[in-house]
Design an enzyme around this catalytic site. Structure first.
Site, PDB file in Angstrom:
ATOM      1  N   ASP A 181      -4.161  22.041  31.508  1.00  0.00           N
ATOM      2  CA  ASP A 181      -3.808  20.038  31.524  1.00  0.00           C
ATOM      3  C   ASP A 181      -1.677  20.458  31.200  1.00  0.00           C
ATOM      4  O   ASP A 181      -2.567  20.003  30.198  1.00  0.00           O
ATOM      5  CB  ASP A 181      -4.684  19.622  30.045  1.00  0.00           C
ATOM      6  CG  ASP A 181      -4.648  18.275  30.777  1.00  0.00           C
ATOM      7  OD1 ASP A 181      -3.877  17.882  31.387  1.00  0.00           O
ATOM      8  OD2 ASP A 181      -6.105  17.669  29.976  1.00  0.00           O
ATOM      9  N   HIS A 234       0.471  14.417  26.531  1.00  0.00           N
ATOM     10  CA  HIS A 234       0.142  15.275  25.839  1.00  0.00           C
ATOM     11  C   HIS A 234       1.719  16.355  24.573  1.00  0.00           C
ATOM     12  O   HIS A 234       1.531  16.991  24.156  1.00  0.00           O
ATOM     13  CB  HIS A 234      -1.240  16.533  25.851  1.00  0.00           C
ATOM     14  CG  HIS A 234      -1.794  15.418  26.387  1.00  0.00           C
ATOM     15  ND1 HIS A 234      -2.347  14.826  25.416  1.00  0.00           N
ATOM     16  CD2 HIS A 234      -2.813  15.694  27.722  1.00  0.00           C
ATOM     17  CE1 HIS A 234      -3.565  14.661  26.805  1.00  0.00           C
ATOM     18  NE2 HIS A 234      -3.563  14.938  27.658  1.00  0.00           N
ATOM     19  N   ILE A 287      -0.066  12.390  22.039  1.00  0.00           N
ATOM     20  CA  ILE A 287      -1.455  13.013  21.462  1.00  0.00           C
ATOM     21  C   ILE A 287      -2.478  13.767  22.054  1.00  0.00           C
ATOM     22  O   ILE A 287      -1.500  14.777  23.382  1.00  0.00           O
ATOM     23  CB  ILE A 287      -2.637  11.837  22.015  1.00  0.00           C
ATOM     24  CG1 ILE A 287      -2.610  11.340  23.942  1.00  0.00           C
ATOM     25  CG2 ILE A 287      -2.087  10.064  21.417  1.00  0.00           C
ATOM     26  CD1 ILE A 287      -3.628  10.341  24.432  1.00  0.00           C
ATOM     27  N   GLY A 292      -8.382  15.809  24.570  1.00  0.00           N
ATOM     28  CA  GLY A 292      -9.002  15.045  24.575  1.00  0.00           C
ATOM     29  C   GLY A 292     -10.388  16.623  24.465  1.00  0.00           C
ATOM     30  O   GLY A 292     -11.759  16.583  24.009  1.00  0.00           O
TER      31      GLY A 292
END
Length: 302
Positions: free
Chosen positions: A203, A208, A223, A226
């Site tokens: 990902d 990120h 961040i 998830g």
């Protein structure tokens, strides 16, 4: 060999949705090696002390169960959503993830992902889109993983059709924690480089890693993925209660790399309901979450 139907028809679907479901995605091949398994395990917090997860010659070397989200990622991410009204990829949020482990997880191999548009809901000011993916071992034809991925797209509602989804068992269970103290609690501090490491499992969203891109999204810093903190919480459940055959989570908050995750777990029959929050901010980041245990009688001795 079990295969997905070409189209998941639903009489309640609007014509827009019915037509979108007819656009059958091409199958997506994916291969991985023991190195990829180790990289994923490290990405969700395994350490050099966890030799069964980080050393390929260990007699119990294995992928952590949530590795099942990795082979399907490119396939599910490629589902076209441009047919939605006012579609803006910047307004897409990962809402929920369900993973079922259908067969023992190989530590290497070649696989094929079958992907379909599963369910689309008109939430008024937003759309809810669920994709289903079967990941199959090319050599045996066995289904290894089933993933159901639900995303919410703000501003893309109002197209008509279904507003409420159907009951899909463990994939849609409410998983409300009992009103008692948890049976197990695990805290784990993430690394400041957690997202930089986890992104190598496939990902590569700049949200990120790139502070300037994160700022566009309204965040002071990049961040954590998830699926990364889902994996960390899944590891906590495995360490506390043993192997499970499926896991479902709702993403309800963001995690910043370096924060401490606190996973609280309640065993209820064959299920372990859990929730995860950040210790520093007290923000709930995983809710409506649970696993279904493989062996309900024994605690894990890991």
């Amino acid at each position: 060999m079990l295969t997905l139907p070409d189209v998941f028809t639903d009489p309640e679907d609007s014509q827009l949705v019915a037509d979108a479901k007819k656009d059958k995605p091409e199958d997506h091949e994916y291969s991985y090696t023991e190195r990829d398994v180790i990289l994923y395990n490290l990405g969700i917090g395994a350490t050099a002390k966890d030799l069964q997860w980080t050393y390929e010659s260990h007699e119990d070397f294995a992928a952590l169960p949530t590795f099942g989200v990795v082979p399907q990622f490119a396939a599910s991410s490629s589902i076209p959503l441009g047919w939605l009204p006012n579609f803006n990829p910047a307004k897409l949020l990962h809402g929920e993830q369900f993973l079922a482990i259908k067969s023992p997880i190989p530590t290497e191999g070649k696989f094929v992902n079958e992907t379909r548009l599963f369910e689309v809901l008109d939430k008024g000011k937003a759309a809810s889109v669920t994709t289903i993916v079967y990941t199959k071992d090319i050599a045996t034809g066995n289904i290894i993983f089933e993933n159901q991925i639900t995303v919410f797209i703000r501003g893309a509602g109002g197209f008509g059709g279904k507003r409420s989804g159907r009951d899909r068992g463990a994939a849609t269970a409410a998983n409300t924690p009992p009103k008692r103290q948890p049976d197990a609690v695990i805290e784990e501090k993430t690394s400041a480089s957690q997202a930089a490491l986890y992104r190598l499992s496939g990902d590569y969203n700049p949200l990120h890693i790139d502070p300037s891109f994160a700022a566009i999204g309204g965040f002071d810093q990049p961040i954590l993925h998830g699926l990364c903190f889902m994996g960390i919480a899944g590891k906590h459940v495995l360490q506390s209660f043993g192997a499970y055959k499926d896991i479902k989570v709702r993403f309800s908050g963001v995690v910043f790399p370096g924060e401490t995750l606190v996973t609280e777990m309640w065993k209820t029959g064959s299920k372990v309901i859990f929730s995860t929050k950040t210790k520093e901010r007290g923000t709930m980041v995983l809710t409506a979450a649970a696993v279904t245990l493989v062996d309900t009688d024994t605690m894990a001795k890991l």
